[in-house]
Design an enzyme around this catalytic site. Structure first.
Site: not given
Length: 312
Positions: A142, A235, A237
């Site tokens: 990011c 994102h 994750e």
């Protein structure tokens, strides 16, 4: 193989409950094996939650991995107890003489600022330069990805008219890349950002390869072979509830925010969201760690030396 984390780290209990094998430092030192050393420069406000998200994905690897937590020395975190930082984190200045097989730089809630206006930008630039000599492979996420691609290639970021927020379809643009091994042609990934990098700027730079892209939110993953870096603008994750947490947090704070795109079932925020990206998150981190394992020197001190070849 389990992931090696600092003794007493709060993430340990959550990881064990999820079935992730965890090894404490005391147990790890009894094994005659060189673990892969991965550092996590955690710039996110809720550091404990981010630790769990990253450790979960790293811990799924069949290799033994030692995770080191790193923080910016010139910045005081407001959302994480000082005791936690002192117990489990080192500042970059404290570890800058060490070598790492992999290094992860997270996002940060500063994306609307110009890079030069970020209070710790000078230290950030020093860290990025340090990764070229002390790290075998870097994974930037990011804002961390936008900062790195700006620092190394001057690829600009642009402020969006409204926040890119939700779960968006992405396409696999390079099935031959080892980082995309096992990825579907079409998949969905969480996005949460006020800025973007654009494909038109990225393709102007030789050596930058766009691996994954969304027709709605632009490039997601860019690989740089020469520097052995991955730039991940979204994102992958995130937990299942991360976007919901952001949505309800902003609502409670009186901040105008739209419902996350394609996230809540039938766009009903009272219903729990379904995770449609978990498997691809594991694939990406597994592929990254596998490539590190295959290309990093056995003698970690050789990272950054003249004979060191960063690999794919």
């Amino acid at each position: 193989m389990p992931i090696r984390i600092p003794d007493g780290l709060p993430a340990q209990e959550t990881l064990i409950e999820e079935g992730v094998r965890v090894m404490t430092e005391k147990v790890a030192i009894r094994q005659d094996i060189r673990p892969l050393r991965i550092g996590l420069l955690n710039l996110m406000p809720n550091k404990i939650k981010t630790e769990v998200q990253i450790a979960r994905l790293i811990g799924a690897s069949p290799l033994q991995v030692e995770l080191s937590l790193v923080r910016i020395g010139g910045h005081q975190a407001k959302n994480t107890p000082v005791e936690h930082l002192l117990a489990f984190y080192n500042t970059w200045d404290e570890i800058k003489d060490q070598k790492f097989d992999g290094f992860i730089i997270t996002g940060a809630p500063v994306e609307k600022l110009e890079f030069e206006d970020v209070t710790y930008w000078d230290e950030m630039k020093a860290i990025l330069d340090w990764t070229t000599t002390n790290v075998h492979s870097t994974l930037n996420i990011c804002w961390g990805a936008m900062a790195a691609i700006w620092h190394f290639h001057k690829v600009p970021k642009y402020t969006l008219a409204e926040k890119a927020f939700g779960v968006y379809r992405h396409m696999n643009l390079n099935r031959a890349s080892p980082y995309m091994n096992g990825f579907s042609d079409d998949f969905q990934i969480p996005v949460s950002r006020w800025t973007e990098c654009r494909s038109t700027d990225i393709i102007e730079h030789e050596g930058l390869d766009i691996l994954m892209e969304s027709s709605e939110t632009g490039p997601c993953i860019v690989h740089e072979r020469k520097g052995n870096r991955l730039y991940v603008f979204n994102h992958i994750e995130y937990d299942s509830t991360s976007l919901a947490d952001e949505y309800f947090r902003d609502q409670q704070a009186g901040i105008e925010i739209k419902l996350p795109h394609n996230y809540f079932p039938n766009n009903d925020p009272t219903r729990p969201p379904l995770n449609r990206w978990r498997s691809h998150a594991h694939l990406l981190f597994g592929n990254w760690i596998n490539n590190i394992y295959q290309t990093t020197p056995f003698e970690i001190e050789k990272i950054g030396s003249e004979e060191h070849n960063p690999g794919y």
